[in-house]
Design a protein around this motif. Structure first.
Motif, short mmCIF file in Angstrom:
data_model
loop_
_atom_site.label_atom_id
_atom_site.label_comp_id
_atom_site.label_asym_id
_atom_site.label_seq_id
_atom_site.Cartn_x
_atom_site.Cartn_y
_atom_site.Cartn_z
N ILE A 174 0.83 -1.21 0.00
CA ILE A 174 0.00 0.00 0.00
C ILE A 174 0.86 1.26 0.00
N VAL A 175 1.90 1.27 0.81
CA VAL A 175 2.79 2.44 0.86
C VAL A 175 3.44 2.68 -0.49
N GLN A 176 3.85 1.61 -1.17
CA GLN A 176 4.46 1.76 -2.49
C GLN A 176 3.45 2.33 -3.48
N ALA A 177 2.20 1.88 -3.41
CA ALA A 177 1.17 2.39 -4.32
C ALA A 177 0.94 3.88 -4.10
N VAL A 178 0.85 4.29 -2.85
CA VAL A 178 0.65 5.71 -2.56
C VAL A 178 1.88 6.51 -2.96
N ASP A 179 3.05 5.93 -2.80
CA ASP A 179 4.27 6.63 -3.21
C ASP A 179 4.30 6.82 -4.73
N ASP A 180 3.71 5.88 -5.47
CA ASP A 180 3.61 6.05 -6.92
C ASP A 180 2.69 7.22 -7.27
N LEU A 181 1.66 7.46 -6.46
CA LEU A 181 0.82 8.64 -6.65
C LEU A 181 1.62 9.90 -6.33
N ASP A 182 2.40 9.85 -5.26
CA ASP A 182 3.20 10.99 -4.83
C ASP A 182 4.22 11.40 -5.89
N SER A 183 4.75 10.41 -6.61
CA SER A 183 5.78 10.69 -7.62
C SER A 183 5.20 10.95 -9.01
N GLY A 184 3.89 10.73 -9.17
CA GLY A 184 3.27 10.94 -10.47
C GLY A 184 3.30 9.73 -11.38
N LYS A 185 3.79 8.58 -10.88
CA LYS A 185 3.79 7.37 -11.70
C LYS A 185 2.37 6.85 -11.90
N ALA A 186 1.50 7.18 -10.99
CA ALA A 186 0.09 6.82 -11.09
C ALA A 186 -0.72 8.05 -10.69
N ARG A 187 -2.00 8.07 -11.06
CA ARG A 187 -2.88 9.17 -10.65
C ARG A 187 -4.30 8.65 -10.50
N VAL A 188 -5.08 9.33 -9.73
CA VAL A 188 -6.43 8.88 -9.42
C VAL A 188 -7.34 8.91 -10.64
N LYS A 217 -7.64 4.90 -5.89
CA LYS A 217 -8.50 5.32 -4.78
C LYS A 217 -8.46 4.31 -3.65
N ARG A 218 -8.47 3.04 -4.01
CA ARG A 218 -8.44 2.00 -2.98
C ARG A 218 -7.14 2.04 -2.18
N SER A 219 -6.03 2.31 -2.84
CA SER A 219 -4.75 2.37 -2.13
C SER A 219 -4.75 3.50 -1.11
N ILE A 220 -5.39 4.62 -1.47
CA ILE A 220 -5.48 5.75 -0.53
C ILE A 220 -6.32 5.37 0.69
N LEU A 221 -7.48 4.76 0.45
CA LEU A 221 -8.35 4.38 1.56
C LEU A 221 -7.70 3.30 2.42
N ALA A 273 2.59 27.06 2.79
CA ALA A 273 1.94 26.08 1.91
C ALA A 273 2.09 24.68 2.51
N ILE A 274 1.03 23.90 2.42
CA ILE A 274 1.05 22.53 2.95
C ILE A 274 0.55 21.59 1.86
N ALA A 275 1.30 20.50 1.65
CA ALA A 275 0.87 19.43 0.75
C ALA A 275 1.10 18.12 1.46
N ARG A 276 0.15 17.20 1.35
CA ARG A 276 0.29 15.91 2.01
C ARG A 276 0.91 14.89 1.06
N TRP A 277 1.65 13.95 1.66
CA TRP A 277 2.21 12.84 0.89
C TRP A 277 1.08 12.13 0.14
N GLY A 278 1.37 11.70 -1.08
CA GLY A 278 0.34 11.07 -1.90
C GLY A 278 -0.28 12.03 -2.89
N SER A 279 0.03 13.32 -2.78
CA SER A 279 -0.37 14.29 -3.80
C SER A 279 0.81 14.48 -4.75
N TYR A 280 0.49 14.81 -5.99
CA TYR A 280 1.56 15.03 -6.97
C TYR A 280 1.56 16.47 -7.42
N LEU A 281 2.75 17.07 -7.42
CA LEU A 281 2.95 18.44 -7.88
C LEU A 281 4.00 18.43 -8.98
N ALA A 282 3.60 18.79 -10.18
CA ALA A 282 4.52 18.73 -11.31
C ALA A 282 5.53 19.88 -11.25
#
Length: 280
Positions: free
Chosen positions: A34-48, A67-71, A108-117
């Protein structure tokens, strides 16, 4: 899942989802997946979610596995205290630490699992879990980007604007703000509503998935819950009769269509809106 889209995240996420009631932080294998999946969202390798520009109507495609990985992360991550200067947090989700090419202003605050290009500018603002923000976009002061919201490239989210989060159910479409859009100060886009490419929302505009949309020049009713591409829109009222009387119900009014590819010009937009008694 759609039949034409394959998630870049592992099928193991679906298996974990089916037995989610059993998962705890002590399940190290589940936690690692699960952590790896969310980290892929954080890095932009995946997106919701993303806009399928090749399909008729350009639908929004949701990656339900993302979405499931986030939940699921709320089940395997324990509460932890962390600090940012003199400010402390106590949460399951840590703060984001990847900011390659991103300008992050103090506050500014951003949480892990969000992607910023690269090229994103964060003024003092909040970007939530699972959100995606494209290159060249500015999130202005006190603006919020909700959980799983998808914001395109070269978007201006003005001061105090709110982009709502849509986390559950996993198959639900999040708020989507497409490339080159402009959200005026204190505007709000929520409940999976969509701002099509190049649309400009005046200050204080409210758009939900159930908002009715009308063309000011023709009176035509347009697709519900969407600001049309390359248009200037504001919140208006449309009279509806009820047993207790006639009342003004909010709607989105398309004031004007603009040239495709028009860049953000705050002064020109303000002049256009002031003709109708509103501001950007």
């Amino acid at each position: 899942m759609t039949t034409t889209f394959t998630s870049p995240l592992p099928p193991a996420i679906d298996e974990l989802w089916e037995r989610r009631q059993e998962i705890t932080p002590s399940d190290t294998d589940a936690r690692a997946t699960i952590v790896q999946a969310v980290d892929d969202l954080d890095s932009g390798k995946a997106r919701v979610a993303f806009v399928d520009t090749e399909a008729p109507g350009q639908p929004v495609v949701v990656d339900e596995r993302a979405k499931r990985s986030i939940l699921l992360s709320f089940r395997v991550l324990e509460m932890q205290e962390s600090s940012m200067g003199d400010a402390y947090t106590h949460d399951r989700i840590p703060l984001k630490r990847r900011f390659d090419g991103v300008r992050v202003v103090p506050g500014a605050i951003a949480r892990w699992g969000s992607y910023l290009a690269p090229g994103v500018v964060l003024m003092p603002s909040f970007t939530n879990f699972g959100a995606y923000v494209g290159s060249g976009t500015m999130i202005d002061t006190w603006a919020t980007v909700g959980s799983c919201a998808q914001v395109g490239e070269n978007v201006h989210v003005s001061g105090g604007a709110g982009i709502g989060g849509v986390l559950e159910p996993p198959q639900a479409s999040p708020v989507v703000v497409e490339d080159d859009a402009f959200l005026g100060s204190r505007s709000m886009v929520v409940e999976g509503a969509r701002v099509r490419r190049g649309a400009k929302l005046g200050a204080g505009t409210i758009l939900t998935s159930s908002t009715r949309v009308f063309d000011a020049e023709t009176g035509e009713e347009l697709p519900q819950g969407e600001a049309p591409a390359w248009s200037v829109c504001v919140t208006a009222n449309r009279v509806k009769s009820f047993p207790g009387g006639d009342f003004g119900m909010p709607c989105l009014l398309v004031l004007k269509r603009i040239e495709e590819g028009a860049e953000h010009d705050k002064l020109a937009l303000n002049d256009m809106l002031r003709e109708h008694g509103v501001n950007a």
